[in-house]
Design an enzyme around this catalytic site. Structure first.
Site, mmCIF file in Angstrom:
data_model
loop_
_atom_site.group_PDB
_atom_site.id
_atom_site.type_symbol
_atom_site.label_atom_id
_atom_site.label_comp_id
_atom_site.label_asym_id
_atom_site.label_seq_id
_atom_site.Cartn_x
_atom_site.Cartn_y
_atom_site.Cartn_z
ATOM 1 C CD GLU A 42 9.498 9.808 -3.550
ATOM 2 O OE1 GLU A 42 8.703 8.843 -3.512
ATOM 3 O OE2 GLU A 42 9.610 10.569 -4.535
ATOM 4 C CG ASP A 67 14.557 3.428 -6.222
ATOM 5 O OD1 ASP A 67 15.124 2.363 -6.539
ATOM 6 O OD2 ASP A 67 13.461 3.458 -5.638
ATOM 7 C CG ASP A 116 10.865 -4.578 1.361
ATOM 8 O OD1 ASP A 116 10.196 -5.006 2.320
ATOM 9 O OD2 ASP A 116 11.462 -5.334 0.567
ATOM 10 C CG ASP A 152 0.786 -0.477 2.554
ATOM 11 O OD1 ASP A 152 1.988 -0.540 2.876
ATOM 12 O OD2 ASP A 152 0.314 -1.116 1.589
ATOM 13 C CB THR A 192 3.353 6.013 -4.384
ATOM 14 O OG1 THR A 192 2.955 4.979 -3.469
ATOM 15 C CG2 THR A 192 3.915 7.189 -3.595
ATOM 16 C CE1 TYR A 194 5.940 -1.270 -5.519
ATOM 17 C CE2 TYR A 194 6.747 0.947 -5.877
ATOM 18 C CZ TYR A 194 6.820 -0.409 -6.113
ATOM 19 O OH TYR A 194 7.773 -0.893 -6.963
ATOM 20 C CD GLU A 195 -1.706 6.213 -0.687
ATOM 21 O OE1 GLU A 195 -2.759 6.600 -0.161
ATOM 22 O OE2 GLU A 195 -0.737 6.969 -0.921
#
Length: 235
Positions: A42, A67, A116, A152, A192, A194-195
């Protein structure tokens, strides 16, 4: 840096499922997991919600959240330990260096969830589905290995479709509003942080699944992509 972050950064060094800028780790991941199960990455995982969610769905597969932000990785790593998910690990590094940590054919699949979108034209090369990154992934992804993109951002969705078409990748799935589908897979039901924010304001979630060709074309094709993007902007 706040006190809370300092504590988390200090603890990262002692978490057995976190590897920070490790040296000579390529080819050793199955030994770390103590099995030969397939490995999925991921990328830009943040708190690792997808790596954790997939690990619960597929206990006989291994997952690595990648990350640069140690504070976020700490959250995912702690949850994995608390839930006794031994098939999850976290790698702290920059995505630009990702090929340094895996050998050829060591990774079976990649998930890129809500990265991003790098909306400015000048930052197109920073998009994680830009051919610059696809060439990195190709160095360690098995032939036919799937790349999953969930976002998104309509801009990133359309950009990725352009790349898939231009570079002759094989498109396996294309959904422009996954929650309007009759049957949403368990994989896509994972949400997540952010979703939930819906930063793009699109009120829909896009999903693409594709695999890479044997050879990705080089700089001439990259220039063609650059020109295409410029023309779309003018149009």
């Amino acid at each position: 840096m706040g006190q809370k972050k300092l504590i988390r950064f200090a603890e990262l060094n002692s978490l057995k499922n976190v590897f920070q800028f490790p040296k000579d780790i390529a080819g050793k991941w199955n030994s770390i997991f103590r099995n030969d199960n397939p490995i999925t990455l991921e990328l830009a995982c943040g708190k690792g919600e997808y790596a954790l969610g997939l690990a619960k769905i597929y206990p006989y597969q291994n997952f690595i959240g990648v990350d640069l932000k140690g504070n976020r990785l700490w959250v995912g790593a702690k949850k994995a330990l608390q839930n006794q998910l031994s098939n999850v690990a976290f790698l702290r590094t920059d995505i630009d260096s990702i090929a340094d940590y895996f050998l050829k054919n060591e990774v079976s699949a990649i998930w890129i969830t809500f990265p991003d979108p790098q909306l400015r034209m000048s930052k197109a090369k920073k998009r994680l589905t830009h051919p610059k990154f696809l060439r990195l992934y190709q160095q360690f992804l098995i032939p036919g290995g799937l790349i999953h993109v969930k976002t998104d951002s309509p801009d990133l969705y359309h950009f990725t479709k352009t790349v898939i078409d231009l570079y002759h990748c094989q498109l396996h799935k294309d959904q422009n509003d996954i929650y309007k589908e009759t049957n949403v897979s368990d994989e896509l039901k994972i949400k997540t942080h952010y979703e939930s924010l819906d930063i793009a304001g699109s009120n829909r979630i896009y999903y693409l699944c594709f695999s890479l060709p044997g050879i990705l074309e080089g700089k001439e094709k990259d220039e063609e992509l650059k020109q295409l993007l410029k023309n779309e902007r003018v149009g």
